[in-house]
Design a protein around this motif. Sequence first.
Motif, mmCIF file in Angstrom:
data_model
loop_
_atom_site.group_PDB
_atom_site.id
_atom_site.type_symbol
_atom_site.label_atom_id
_atom_site.label_comp_id
_atom_site.label_asym_id
_atom_site.label_seq_id
_atom_site.Cartn_x
_atom_site.Cartn_y
_atom_site.Cartn_z
ATOM 1 N N ARG A 281 0.820 -1.177 0.175
ATOM 2 C CA ARG A 281 -0.050 0.171 -0.137
ATOM 3 C C ARG A 281 1.024 1.182 0.002
ATOM 4 O O ARG A 281 0.835 2.176 1.166
ATOM 5 C CB ARG A 281 -1.083 -0.032 1.460
ATOM 6 C CG ARG A 281 -1.959 -1.034 1.076
ATOM 7 C CD ARG A 281 -2.708 -1.239 2.419
ATOM 8 N NE ARG A 281 -2.169 -1.808 3.484
ATOM 9 C CZ ARG A 281 -1.901 -3.158 3.687
ATOM 10 N NH1 ARG A 281 -2.262 -4.013 2.767
ATOM 11 N NH2 ARG A 281 -1.065 -3.837 4.447
ATOM 12 N N GLU B 34 -17.926 3.787 -8.520
ATOM 13 C CA GLU B 34 -17.696 3.242 -7.322
ATOM 14 C C GLU B 34 -17.037 1.876 -7.603
ATOM 15 O O GLU B 34 -17.582 0.835 -8.200
ATOM 16 C CB GLU B 34 -19.033 3.091 -6.609
ATOM 17 C CG GLU B 34 -19.172 2.685 -5.156
ATOM 18 C CD GLU B 34 -18.864 3.654 -4.312
ATOM 19 O OE1 GLU B 34 -18.751 3.479 -3.084
ATOM 20 O OE2 GLU B 34 -18.554 4.824 -4.777
ATOM 21 N N HIS B 35 -15.757 1.699 -6.937
ATOM 22 C CA HIS B 35 -14.954 0.255 -7.270
ATOM 23 C C HIS B 35 -14.791 0.053 -8.745
ATOM 24 O O HIS B 35 -14.676 -1.081 -9.108
ATOM 25 C CB HIS B 35 -15.486 -0.750 -6.363
ATOM 26 C CG HIS B 35 -15.630 -0.849 -5.074
ATOM 27 N ND1 HIS B 35 -14.429 -0.810 -4.258
ATOM 28 C CD2 HIS B 35 -16.681 -0.362 -4.388
ATOM 29 C CE1 HIS B 35 -14.808 -0.845 -3.051
ATOM 30 N NE2 HIS B 35 -16.319 -0.518 -2.927
ATOM 31 N N GLU B 36 -14.580 1.269 -9.390
ATOM 32 C CA GLU B 36 -14.128 1.181 -10.962
ATOM 33 C C GLU B 36 -13.242 2.205 -11.362
ATOM 34 O O GLU B 36 -13.369 3.224 -11.115
ATOM 35 C CB GLU B 36 -15.512 1.202 -11.662
ATOM 36 C CG GLU B 36 -15.148 0.706 -13.356
ATOM 37 C CD GLU B 36 -16.209 1.262 -14.136
ATOM 38 O OE1 GLU B 36 -17.135 0.342 -14.449
ATOM 39 O OE2 GLU B 36 -16.292 2.439 -14.402
ATOM 40 N N PRO C 115 -12.599 -3.310 -12.246
ATOM 41 C CA PRO C 115 -13.190 -3.373 -11.083
ATOM 42 C C PRO C 115 -12.157 -3.508 -10.090
ATOM 43 O O PRO C 115 -11.038 -4.026 -10.456
ATOM 44 C CB PRO C 115 -14.092 -4.574 -11.019
ATOM 45 C CG PRO C 115 -13.460 -5.757 -12.122
ATOM 46 C CD PRO C 115 -12.838 -4.644 -13.235
ATOM 47 N N CYS C 116 -12.119 -2.673 -9.065
ATOM 48 C CA CYS C 116 -11.029 -2.925 -7.942
ATOM 49 C C CYS C 116 -11.785 -2.778 -6.666
ATOM 50 O O CYS C 116 -12.679 -2.356 -6.427
ATOM 51 C CB CYS C 116 -10.329 -1.984 -8.250
ATOM 52 S SG CYS C 116 -10.836 0.087 -8.267
ATOM 53 N N GLU C 117 -10.817 -3.312 -5.478
ATOM 54 C CA GLU C 117 -11.450 -3.306 -4.294
ATOM 55 C C GLU C 117 -11.421 -2.158 -3.656
ATOM 56 O O GLU C 117 -12.284 -1.782 -3.012
ATOM 57 C CB GLU C 117 -10.309 -4.334 -3.400
ATOM 58 C CG GLU C 117 -11.018 -5.914 -3.600
ATOM 59 C CD GLU C 117 -10.342 -6.862 -2.852
ATOM 60 O OE1 GLU C 117 -9.438 -6.550 -1.930
ATOM 61 O OE2 GLU C 117 -10.590 -7.772 -2.759
ATOM 62 N N GLU C 118 -10.295 -1.287 -3.811
ATOM 63 C CA GLU C 118 -10.314 -0.076 -3.225
ATOM 64 C C GLU C 118 -11.013 0.902 -3.919
ATOM 65 O O GLU C 118 -11.264 0.521 -5.174
ATOM 66 C CB GLU C 118 -8.776 0.515 -3.186
ATOM 67 C CG GLU C 118 -7.932 -0.515 -2.299
ATOM 68 C CD GLU C 118 -6.507 -0.125 -2.547
ATOM 69 O OE1 GLU C 118 -6.125 0.992 -2.968
ATOM 70 O OE2 GLU C 118 -5.594 -1.034 -2.172
ATOM 71 N N THR C 119 -11.543 2.093 -3.245
ATOM 72 C CA THR C 119 -12.107 2.872 -4.085
ATOM 73 C C THR C 119 -11.904 4.449 -3.726
ATOM 74 O O THR C 119 -11.275 4.828 -2.597
ATOM 75 C CB THR C 119 -13.626 2.635 -3.847
ATOM 76 O OG1 THR C 119 -14.369 3.391 -5.043
ATOM 77 C CG2 THR C 119 -14.329 3.133 -2.565
ATOM 78 N N PRO D 198 -9.109 -7.476 -9.064
ATOM 79 C CA PRO D 198 -9.479 -6.357 -8.490
ATOM 80 C C PRO D 198 -8.741 -5.850 -7.117
ATOM 81 O O PRO D 198 -8.253 -4.966 -6.663
ATOM 82 C CB PRO D 198 -10.997 -6.673 -8.090
ATOM 83 C CG PRO D 198 -11.652 -7.783 -8.936
ATOM 84 C CD PRO D 198 -10.407 -8.456 -9.515
ATOM 85 N N ASN D 199 -8.171 -7.224 -6.548
ATOM 86 C CA ASN D 199 -7.440 -6.969 -5.438
ATOM 87 C C ASN D 199 -5.963 -6.791 -5.801
ATOM 88 O O ASN D 199 -5.365 -6.442 -4.735
ATOM 89 C CB ASN D 199 -7.622 -8.080 -4.318
ATOM 90 C CG ASN D 199 -6.868 -9.566 -4.959
ATOM 91 O OD1 ASN D 199 -6.427 -9.433 -6.032
ATOM 92 N ND2 ASN D 199 -7.126 -10.484 -4.011
ATOM 93 N N HIS E 68 -3.641 -1.306 -6.551
ATOM 94 C CA HIS E 68 -3.570 -0.326 -5.597
ATOM 95 C C HIS E 68 -3.776 0.981 -5.971
ATOM 96 O O HIS E 68 -2.955 1.310 -6.744
ATOM 97 C CB HIS E 68 -2.118 -0.441 -4.575
ATOM 98 C CG HIS E 68 -1.870 0.534 -3.740
ATOM 99 N ND1 HIS E 68 -2.822 0.674 -2.581
ATOM 100 C CD2 HIS E 68 -1.028 1.521 -3.632
ATOM 101 C CE1 HIS E 68 -2.305 1.589 -1.748
ATOM 102 N NE2 HIS E 68 -1.504 2.180 -2.254
#
Lengths: 261, 477
Positions: free
Chosen positions: B228, B251-253, B262-266, B337-338, B341
């Motif tokens: 991170r 949102e999360h994209e 798509p991603c986990e963080e937003t 998605p994960n 960062h």
Amino acid sequence: MAFTRKQLGIPYALFLLIFVVLPLLVVLYYAFTNGSGQFTFENFAQFFTNGKALGTLLYSFVIALITTGLCLLIAYPTAYFLAKGRIPHGAAWLLIIVLPMWINFTLRLTAMKEILSFLEGNLAYHPFLNTIIGMTYDFLPFMVLPLYNTMEKMDHQLIDAARDLGASDAVVIRRVMIPLSMPGIVSGVTMVFLPAMTNYVVLDMMYNSTYIMGSLIGSYFSAYNWHDGSMISTVLLLLIGLLSWISKKAGADTEEGGAIL
Amino acid sequence: MEQTNIIEFKGIHKTYDNSVFGIEDFNLEIPKGAFVTLLGPSGCGKTTLLRMIGGFELPTSGEILLHGKNIGELPPNKRPINTVFQKYALFPYMNIYDNIAFGLKLKKLPKDEIDAKVKRVLDIVDLEGFEKRKVSTLSGGQQQRIAIARAIVNEPEILLLDEPLGALDYKMRREMQLELKRMHEELGITFIYVTHDQEEALTMSDLIVVMDDGLIMQVGSPEDIYKRPENAYVADFIGESNIFTGFMTGEHEVTFCDTKFPCEETNEVGTKIDAVVRPENIHLVAEGAGNFDGTILTSVFKGTFYENQVQYGKYEIEARSDQPYSTGDVVGVAIAPNAIHLMAYDMTKNHYEGVMNAEYKVEFEDATFEPDATKLFAGSSIQDGVLVGRDKKPLDVAGTKVSISFESADADLSDVPDTGIVNGYIASIIYKGDHYSYTVRSENDWDYYVNDDDLWNVGDYVSVIIPTDKITYRVVR
């Protein structure tokens, strides 16, 4: 055309033979013979029973010792500050210290004489002091240079390390700086002490009536007493040989060598 | 874990008379018992900070607290801190025993106690029976162990290590890293370690302080720093990474490389971001099976994996694979998605760098700025149109790099081209409640962040107006 190392050594070997080995043999011959050319130890015995000769030897020794000590005291901090760059234009200061070496030393002493007579009125009032001043002045560069060379190469991290381990300034000087600069101290002392033992020009010029070893030899030779003069030379030579052997041993004991000028 | 701080830096400044390098307002807390690494390229100030803790250098201003007490003026020999130096700094004229016993003898401990302590630390560093050896007979690795032994035998509260493994070969370094970590656990004292080697920092530390140019870039655990990173500098400095600039498009994209992921963080929709993806988290799959298809540029064998450069449009992506590819192969690029960062851009400020020309104007790719040159160079003034220094001699300042910065809030937009300093298209909009935050992209691909009350649309051609008195100029050293 290629020369072997042996061939390149010939000129020096010849020089050594004619100007070092032969005169030494002559000195030795005269030292151990009498007026009629017979082998004798008489000169040897006479030197050690002659109070004046022994007194002069002691006097020379004391002058050389004081000169060397003074040179070391002045040169050590000077070399340290020059080498560690604590002052701006360090190289220029070093040059100023070394510069007198390039000027004929009788000339320098004449100048020194003028200054001293101006200060003291008459040189004859303080012959011993004048001799020491003249000698110290004359030999100082020979002490500064080797010290400067070792100190310039000295790893400053070692001083930091000692302080880090709890050493005060005095301990740092005693346990780190002096051992590290030992090669420079040894070569500086060698280069000052031994010549100071026999240097009689300074005494002559400073009106010091007391004889030093060099002038004692000179006085015998000018009176055509080759045998006693040669004997004193031989004794002095042995003494110098002994001292250089001791200083060499002291130098070898300090692991980090180098900088023997 | 205990949370008391053993060392605190408070507002440390360090400037040198004859150097442009310096430390400005450095603040850091070092927890007791931790293994803390100051990590950064050479010249970033990490060694200077270490030497300040050791007492070898004094801060120009600010305080260094040890257990809450200022130790700024305390000399090194009065601090409960010992250092392992970069080049070992063992005393060459002493044997190993005398080296290690140096500090103990100064404390006037009885001989049998010194003997026992020396024996014990030699045991810790795995060099039993080396007491009588000379320093010069030891290898680099052994000398380093002795240097460590000499420091820890004094039982310091803090052990400082200044790139101690720099002079060792790779294998020895790896071994010593684990050894140091073991020693840290065994001794339980605080280790402060300085290195430029990120692998070393990741292997050993509890806490890493990433530095650049006298500033802290990030403080965190090795995992934090690697997984991170807070900014592009850290992401780039630690490990291999792909850094793509993009925008949040939902949102999360996130959209980067002209592709939606798509991603986990937003983050807030419209925010400009840097997306960091580690090469080992990019999977090369069959054509059409990934997020997009790319062409293999190179594929290099690296021992345990292949390192591939994949071209996609104007983007280049670094990815690892178990199998080799040939140049020209078309592959699918898949990013989970994960694995993404996100690092948000600071859109409240604008920073650019230009070069001063002979007319004392600062040229930047998009525009030319006209700063007051006399304010840029201390003591200078203009005489007959020529910039002169204090000594009234002309200054040669052409070619000087100058940073240009202004606040987004000070800039305005206009739809009349060339009324402002630069023209561009609106690339993104974020509504901030009482105003909009716009990103304007110029022809040369530079982005300008502008806060404006009026509503514009993405794609509008606008001119960016910045009042001249709101622009800050600074000479880049």
